[in-house]
Design an enzyme around this catalytic site. Structure first.
Site, PDB file in Angstrom:
ATOM      1  N   ASP A   1     -10.297  -3.812  -5.566  1.00 56.91           N
ATOM      2  CA  ASP A   1      -9.210  -2.881  -4.573  1.00 56.91           C
ATOM      3  C   ASP A   1      -9.727  -1.834  -5.208  1.00 56.91           C
ATOM      4  OD1 ASP A   1      -7.322  -1.215  -3.733  1.00 56.91           O
ATOM      5  OD2 ASP A   1      -6.005  -2.461  -3.069  1.00 56.91           O
TER       6      ASP A   1
ATOM      7  N   SER B   1       0.700  -1.228   0.372  1.00 55.05           N
ATOM      8  CA  SER B   1      -0.044   0.352  -0.125  1.00 55.05           C
ATOM      9  C   SER B   1       0.879   1.246  -0.515  1.00 55.05           C
ATOM     10  CB  SER B   1      -0.942   0.306   1.154  1.00 55.05           C
ATOM     11  OG  SER B   1      -2.105   0.604   1.263  1.00 55.05           O
TER      12      SER B   1
ATOM     13  N   HIS C   1      -7.820  -5.074  -0.557  1.00 60.27           N
ATOM     14  CA  HIS C   1      -6.855  -4.042  -0.518  1.00 60.27           C
ATOM     15  C   HIS C   1      -6.481  -5.013   1.197  1.00 60.27           C
ATOM     16  CE1 HIS C   1      -4.211  -0.798  -0.637  1.00 60.27           C
ATOM     17  NE2 HIS C   1      -4.146  -0.557   0.178  1.00 60.27           N
TER      18      HIS C   1
END
Length: 322
Positions: A258, A163, A288
């Site tokens: 996501d 991320s 995610h």
């Protein structure tokens, strides 16, 4: 570009894994991140990781040490995971929107990567917003990378993250390319925040999540891009780079459900067009943040195993090139 199936056709119709849905339900109703204080956000991350790792089997590695890496703004806390016979060195940068996350939230992730790839993993506790706006996190990531590159120059050297941490890893690779080093033999980007395109197709499709929403991402991006330094920097988001040539071989992990998916796919195509070797791992049933779910979700565990196998292939190619 190699890896899993493309995110078109029937893949887009794949449902979220039921185990993921059940696990997320244990967290209770989601609260928009903009409604939480920084203290509450950080505690919510710690609480979530406790749920995700509940009952997880310990992952032993040969040695774990907490260090302080010298940096331009002071020492940077880091945790170093060392296998008995190192095959590579990897800097790992945790996710969390540049606001949350630390060495402990990603301890199990770092341990598994160390065990399964035989890498010396340098997990970096970079400075977080809002106390430390851009470029603090990137500066710490860069300083830790240049330090770690000297640990075992005889071994392949990788940068990685998930991320927001994957964003930092990609920007470190861009900086190394433009500043003449250190040598980076591979970048491993697990669902990175590539750009700030809030109108991308997947941003609309998954605007309400699961796990992270378009509004959540907009909140983090406003904070991250809110300084003059960020607006002027070519290294704030990797998708903003005009040229992606001469970057290291790349592993790009994309979750099916996501909001970031479209931008990640576009970034993968740009890397490939620039002549970069790209392996894309697509996990259509995941969301995610799946790397944190692996202890309790079989499909995430399998995705983690595929990821580490791809990293091993990257390390093998690094040894062959050396």
């Amino acid at each position: 570009m190699t890896g899993g199936p493309s995110m078109t056709g029937t893949v887009a119709e794949t449902s979220v894994d039921r185990d993921v849905t059940a696990l997320l339900a244990e967290l209770g109703p989601p609260v928009p991140v903009a409604e939480l204080s920084t203290v509450e956000l950080r505690q919510s991350m710690r609480d979530a990781v406790s749920v995700f790792t509940h009952g997880a089997a310990p992952i032993a590695v040969d040695r774990v040490t907490d260090e302080h890496v010298p940096g331009g703004a002071g020492s940077i806390p880091a945790r170093i995971y060392t296998p008995a016979r190192p095959a590579a060195v990897m800097v790992y940068l945790h996710g969390g929107g540049w606001v949350v996350g630390d060495l402990d939230t990603h301890d199990l992730v770092a341990r598994r990567i160390c065990r399964d790839t035989q890498s010396v993993v340098v997990s970096v506790d970079y400075r977080l917003m809002p106390e430390h706006p851009f470029p603090a996190a990137l500066q710490d990531a860069w300083d830790a990378t240049t330090w770690a590159a000297r640990l075992r120059p005889d071994l392949p050297f990788l940068v990685a993250g998930d991320s927001a941490g994957a964003t930092l890893a990609a920007c470190v690779a861009l900086t190394a390319r433009d500043d003449g080093g250190p040598r980076i033999d591979g970048q491993v980007l697990v669902y990175p925040v590539v750009d700030d395109d809030l109108d991308a197709p997947s941003m609309q499709t998954y605007r309400d999540g699961p796990r992270i929403t378009r509004d959540d991402l907009a909140y983090y991006l406003r904070m991250y891009l809110g300084t003059v330094q960020a607006r002027r920097s070519p290294y704030v988001l990797p998708g903003h780079a005009k040229w992606l040539g001469e970057l290291p071989p790349t592993v790009l992990a994309v979750a099916g459900h996501d909001p970031l998916r479209s931008s990640e796919q576009k970034f993968g195509r740009r890397l490939e067009a620039a002549g970069i070797e790209v392996t894309v791992q697509v996990d259509p049933e995941l969301v995610h943040g799946w790397i944190d779910f692996a202890p309790r979700v079989p499909s995430a565990d399998r995705a983690f195993s595929r990821l580490t196998q791809t990293i091993n292939d990257l390390i093998h190619r690094g040894h062959a090139a050396a």
